[in-house]
Design a protein around this motif. Structure first.
Motif, short mmCIF file in Angstrom:
data_model
loop_
_atom_site.label_atom_id
_atom_site.label_comp_id
_atom_site.label_asym_id
_atom_site.label_seq_id
_atom_site.Cartn_x
_atom_site.Cartn_y
_atom_site.Cartn_z
N MET A 186 -19.07 41.05 -9.20
CA MET A 186 -17.97 41.28 -8.27
C MET A 186 -16.69 41.42 -9.10
O MET A 186 -16.13 40.44 -9.57
CB MET A 186 -17.85 40.13 -7.29
CG MET A 186 -17.12 40.51 -6.03
SD MET A 186 -17.36 39.36 -4.70
CE MET A 186 -16.19 38.11 -5.14
N LYS A 187 -16.24 42.67 -9.27
CA LYS A 187 -15.16 42.94 -10.22
C LYS A 187 -14.12 43.87 -9.59
O LYS A 187 -14.45 44.72 -8.77
CB LYS A 187 -15.71 43.60 -11.48
CG LYS A 187 -16.76 42.75 -12.19
CD LYS A 187 -17.46 43.54 -13.28
CE LYS A 187 -18.53 42.67 -13.91
NZ LYS A 187 -19.75 43.36 -14.19
N CYS A 188 -12.88 43.69 -10.06
CA CYS A 188 -11.79 44.56 -9.61
C CYS A 188 -10.73 44.62 -10.70
O CYS A 188 -10.52 43.64 -11.43
CB CYS A 188 -11.18 44.03 -8.31
SG CYS A 188 -9.76 44.98 -7.70
N LEU A 189 -10.09 45.77 -10.83
CA LEU A 189 -8.97 45.94 -11.75
C LEU A 189 -7.92 46.78 -11.04
O LEU A 189 -8.23 47.84 -10.48
CB LEU A 189 -9.43 46.62 -13.04
CG LEU A 189 -8.39 46.77 -14.16
CD1 LEU A 189 -7.77 45.43 -14.51
CD2 LEU A 189 -9.03 47.37 -15.39
N LEU A 190 -6.69 46.30 -11.08
CA LEU A 190 -5.63 46.89 -10.26
C LEU A 190 -4.36 47.02 -11.08
O LEU A 190 -4.05 46.17 -11.91
CB LEU A 190 -5.39 45.97 -9.06
CG LEU A 190 -4.30 46.36 -8.05
CD1 LEU A 190 -4.88 47.30 -7.01
CD2 LEU A 190 -3.76 45.11 -7.36
N ILE A 191 -3.63 48.13 -10.86
CA ILE A 191 -2.27 48.27 -11.38
C ILE A 191 -1.35 48.43 -10.18
O ILE A 191 -1.60 49.26 -9.30
CB ILE A 191 -2.12 49.49 -12.31
CG1 ILE A 191 -3.13 49.43 -13.45
CG2 ILE A 191 -0.70 49.55 -12.87
CD1 ILE A 191 -3.09 50.66 -14.35
N ALA A 192 -0.30 47.63 -10.13
CA ALA A 192 0.61 47.67 -8.99
C ALA A 192 2.05 47.68 -9.48
O ALA A 192 2.37 47.18 -10.56
CB ALA A 192 0.38 46.47 -8.08
N SER A 193 2.92 48.27 -8.65
CA SER A 193 4.36 48.25 -8.94
C SER A 193 4.95 46.94 -8.43
O SER A 193 4.27 46.15 -7.76
CB SER A 193 5.04 49.44 -8.27
OG SER A 193 4.98 49.31 -6.85
N GLU A 194 6.22 46.71 -8.71
CA GLU A 194 6.87 45.48 -8.27
C GLU A 194 7.00 45.41 -6.75
O GLU A 194 7.16 44.33 -6.19
CB GLU A 194 8.25 45.36 -8.93
CG GLU A 194 8.17 45.15 -10.44
CD GLU A 194 9.52 45.14 -11.10
OE1 GLU A 194 10.48 45.67 -10.49
OE2 GLU A 194 9.63 44.61 -12.22
N SER A 195 6.91 46.56 -6.10
CA SER A 195 6.99 46.60 -4.64
C SER A 195 5.60 46.55 -3.99
O SER A 195 5.45 46.87 -2.82
CB SER A 195 7.73 47.86 -4.18
OG SER A 195 7.03 49.02 -4.62
N ALA A 196 4.58 46.16 -4.77
CA ALA A 196 3.20 46.00 -4.30
C ALA A 196 2.54 47.34 -3.94
O ALA A 196 1.56 47.37 -3.19
CB ALA A 196 3.13 45.05 -3.10
N GLU A 197 3.03 48.42 -4.50
CA GLU A 197 2.39 49.72 -4.32
C GLU A 197 1.25 49.86 -5.33
O GLU A 197 1.44 49.61 -6.52
CB GLU A 197 3.39 50.84 -4.52
CG GLU A 197 2.81 52.24 -4.29
CD GLU A 197 3.84 53.33 -4.53
OE1 GLU A 197 3.79 54.36 -3.82
OE2 GLU A 197 4.69 53.17 -5.42
N VAL A 198 0.07 50.23 -4.86
CA VAL A 198 -1.09 50.36 -5.74
C VAL A 198 -0.96 51.65 -6.54
O VAL A 198 -0.92 52.74 -5.98
CB VAL A 198 -2.41 50.36 -4.92
CG1 VAL A 198 -3.60 50.61 -5.85
CG2 VAL A 198 -2.58 49.04 -4.20
N LEU A 199 -0.91 51.52 -7.86
CA LEU A 199 -0.80 52.68 -8.74
C LEU A 199 -2.15 53.12 -9.26
O LEU A 199 -2.31 54.26 -9.69
CB LEU A 199 0.13 52.36 -9.92
CG LEU A 199 1.54 51.89 -9.55
CD1 LEU A 199 2.34 51.57 -10.81
CD2 LEU A 199 2.26 52.95 -8.71
N PHE A 200 -3.11 52.21 -9.26
CA PHE A 200 -4.50 52.53 -9.65
C PHE A 200 -5.35 51.33 -9.29
O PHE A 200 -4.91 50.18 -9.36
CB PHE A 200 -4.60 52.80 -11.15
CG PHE A 200 -6.03 52.83 -11.65
CD1 PHE A 200 -6.85 53.91 -11.38
CD2 PHE A 200 -6.55 51.75 -12.35
CE1 PHE A 200 -8.17 53.91 -11.82
CE2 PHE A 200 -7.86 51.76 -12.80
CZ PHE A 200 -8.67 52.84 -12.53
N HIS A 201 -6.60 51.61 -8.90
CA HIS A 201 -7.53 50.50 -8.68
C HIS A 201 -8.95 50.94 -8.98
O HIS A 201 -9.31 52.11 -8.86
CB HIS A 201 -7.44 49.95 -7.24
CG HIS A 201 -8.01 50.87 -6.20
ND1 HIS A 201 -9.35 50.92 -5.88
CD2 HIS A 201 -7.41 51.80 -5.40
CE1 HIS A 201 -9.55 51.82 -4.94
NE2 HIS A 201 -8.40 52.37 -4.63
#
Length: 692
Positions: free
Chosen positions: A1-16
């Motif tokens: 069970m794995k996840c990798l996420l990139i988010a901006s400071e405003s919690a916008e998902v930039l990649f997942h």
């Protein structure tokens, strides 16, 4: 069970990226909280809602956490890179904090190779990672996801990616022959052709799976760093994946089929997203198998990014990559190159790296970015502070050069006009009588200048690569000729190379290899010279190269380590040993010996001068737990270690080596240590490994 996420400071998902188990788990939890009859939102929106509290707390707290474990034993690792927050999650217990942190740094490295200096501007990076056009975003995210999965697969199965060093095929005569061919025929013909469209081939190398057969750099080329080379191997493997079962041919299989008529390769049914035909396919070699890591049936139907049909890229179009370049006046990170990945046969790939005509613009941009960064630090610390003493700036010289640079770009480009406006504002504030002068009020102008310089870089080397510069690459015909030339040269060797990549160095010698005059295999019978030795890995950290016996763990083949489960058991022990030694190295230990059941493990790190004389050991700096991972791919720990050690050995060339050994536990300790000393000296004898 794995996840990798990139988010901006405003919690916008930039990649997942996430695996099926994680997606199902999150959807079940989110679905239980939804009202009856209400459909689930897109998975991306679920992630944004789920991670929003973590993201906001990291951006608001001064001393934020870097990792935590939840009540259900899910591990979260977080790292803030400028304005982007990276979050890695594991819930199945198969990855520790160190593994998740390494994955975060590898993703950051791959993004830097893909986007270059645009990563230095948070605003521009957000635009690149999350394009407004849905199809473009889907294509980018799918590519990044596949790179992550390719890296994870290599790290779990390939020793070179376990220790993050390049492994070369050990056959000096053939390697030398190939290097000479690349230099005198291939690169020379490509660089003299009118079809190269202004590009110059700087590096050419041949990969057999992940192992390096031959590497050639032109005289005008900078040294390709180990970090960049490993990243390029990941990209090449992602483009033409190796299938371990199909490619795992035993020596006997090749011996029985050599010279027995036309060859045939098993070709599976093409996957829905298979790439376009390569030049060798057109030549009648058959389709190359394409293996998807993610089954399309398990993609979330609610998420348009997962269900969108994506057209495959043109195989003759190069991929823009950004690599470190070393010049007489210093290092230039993230300089633009074109990468051509040409499949010769399944498992054997030719890679070309070219210098593009406008690369001088990138060097200028980097110099100005560095200048404005230094100026900003001086302004923060005040005039006469320590930063100004360390790095004096001739701001008037910068002013003259910047005026010439903007003039050379021309006023027609919109991005150039933005840069001109911001530069005019900077000059008015800094140099005019009514301006604020050089104080902290100039800091916003420095930031704006850096953003606009990154915008110029983006226009020339990223967005431009899709429009104006699209035709500026080696022609498809020239690529096909290069492919055919190398195929012709290696035609008689290809079966041997595929086997050699699986049996590069063995603990015992195979009769098959002697037929190919591989004297190196015949005289290095490790089981006879070192009784009780089960496995070893030796790494030259100065050159980023490694030597290790092959580890075959498939059911189809039998190696000296046994078959299937036995070899897999030893392989897991080796992988665990590397993780353990990294933790000790991070805490300042250069020697580790430990007993684990029936095995005895040793690890040594030492330094030598150019003559091979072992230098006096030095205390290794202790690293904090949340420091960058020990390795060479995402963060070159050993380059910094060598720099630290060389301070006390000025005027000497210092080299760094690592040796990991696995012995049977019944062998006396003094014999094991004697083996380690003899093995280290034997492996790096010039007469044995001419090209290492």
């Amino acid at each position: 069970m794995k996840c990798l996420l990139i988010a901006s400071e405003s919690a916008e998902v930039l990649f997942h990226w996430s695996d099926l188990e994680y997606r199902q788990n999150i959807q079940e939890k989110y679905g239980a909280s939804q009202e009856e009859g209400e459909g689930l939102p897109a998975f991306e929106d679920i992630l944004s809602t789920l991670f929003a509290p973590i993201i906001i707390s990291c951006s608001t707290l001064e001393d934020s956490y870097t990792s935590f474990t939840t009540e259900n034993n899910q591990i979260y690792v977080l790292h803030q890179f400028d304005e982007c927050l990276y979050i890695a999650v594991n819930g199945d217990g198969k990855e520790k904090e160190d593994d998740l942190r390494r994955k975060i740094y590898v993703l950051k490295k791959m993004i830097e190779v893909m986007f270059g200096m645009v990563t230095l501007s948070g605003n521009l990076l957000r635009k690149e990672l999350r394009p407004q056009e849905t199809e473009q975003r889907a294509r980018l995210w799918k590519y990044l996801q596949s790179l992550l999965e390719t890296y994870s697969l290599l790290r779990e199965n390939d020793q070179s990616f376990l220790v993050e060093a390049v492994e070369r095929l050990i056959h000096p005569q053939l390697c030398e022959l190939c290097i000479e061919f690349l230099e005198r025929r291939l690169v020379q013909q490509l660089n003299s052709s009118v079809e190269r469209a202004g590009e110059e081939v700087l590096h050419a190398f041949v990969l057999v799976h992940t192992k390096l057969l031959a590497f050639y750099s032109s005289r005008n080329a900078s040294v390709l760093t180990t970090s960049d080379l490993l990243a390029l191997i990941v990209m090449a493997q992602n483009m033409y994946p190796s299938n371990l079962d199909l490619d795992d041919t035993s020596p006997e299989d090749v011996e029985s089929t050599s010279g027995s008529g036309p060859e045939s390769f098993y070709t599976p049914e093409p996957s829905p997203s298979s790439r376009g035909s390569s030049g060798s396919e057109k030549a009648g070699q058959g389709e190359f198998p394409v293996f998807e890591f993610v089954d399309p049936e398990v993609q979330m139907a609610e998420d348009s990014l997962h269900t969108l049909e994506i057209s495959p890229p043109d195989p003759s179009s190069p991929r823009r990559v950004f690599l470190e370049v070393s010049q007489k006046d210093g290092l230039y990170p993230m300089m633009p190159h074109s990468m051509y990945c040409l499949s010769l046969w399944p498992g054997i790939t030719l890679v070309l790296l070219t210098k593009i005509p406008t690369s001088a613009v990138a060097m200028s941009v980097y110099k100005y970015l560095e200048d404005f960064d230094k100026l900003e630090k001086r302004l923060h610390e005040g005039h006469g502070g320590p930063a100004s003493a360390r790095s004096p700036l001739n701001i008037y010289d910068i002013r003259t050069k910047m005026d010439k640079f903007i003039k050379a770009l021309g006023p027609s480009e919109l991005q150039s006009a933005y840069l001109q406006n911001v530069w005019s504002e900077f000059k008015n504030r800094a140099f005019s009588k009514g301006g604020s002068g050089f104080n902290k009020e100039l800091i916003p102008c420095c930031k704006n200048m850096k953003t606009q310089l990154c915008g110029i870089y983006r226009r020339y080397f990223l967005t431009g690569s899709e429009s104006a510069d699209a035709a500026q690459h080696l022609s498809a015909g020239l690529q096909e000729r290069a492919q055919a030339m190398v195929q012709e040269k290696l035609m008689d060797w290809k079966d041997f190379l595929l086997v050699k990549s699986k049996r590069n160095i063995t603990m015992v010698s195979y009769p098959f290899f002697s037929k190919y005059t591989l004297s190196l295999q015949a005289d290095l019978t490790y089981l006879e010279d070192f009784p009780g030795l089960v496995h070893f890995i030796c790494v030259d950290r100065s050159t980023g190269q490694m030597i290790a016996p092959s580890l075959s763990i498939t059911e189809r083949t039998t190696s000296e380590l046994g078959k299937g489960p036995v070899a897999n058991y030893i392989k897991n022990k080796v992988w665990a040993l590397v993780r353990t030694t990294r933790r000790y190295l991070q805490k300042g230990y250069s020697t580790v010996t430990l007993r684990d059941g029936d095995f005895y493990f040793c690890y040594f790190l030492w330094f030598e001068n150019e003559s091979g004389y072992k230098l006096q050991p030095l205390d290794i700096p202790v690293q904090p737990d949340d420091s960058p991972p020990v390795g060479m791919l995402a963060y070159d720990y050993y380059k910094r270690l060598l720099r630290y050690y060389s301070k006390n050995h000025k005027g000497e060339t210092v080299k760094c080596y690592e040796l990991l050994t696995v012995h049977l536990g019944v062998i006396p300790t003094e014999i094991i240590l004697q083996h380690c000393r003899q093995l280290a000296s034997k492996l790096w004898e010039p007469s044995r490994n001419l090209l290492l």
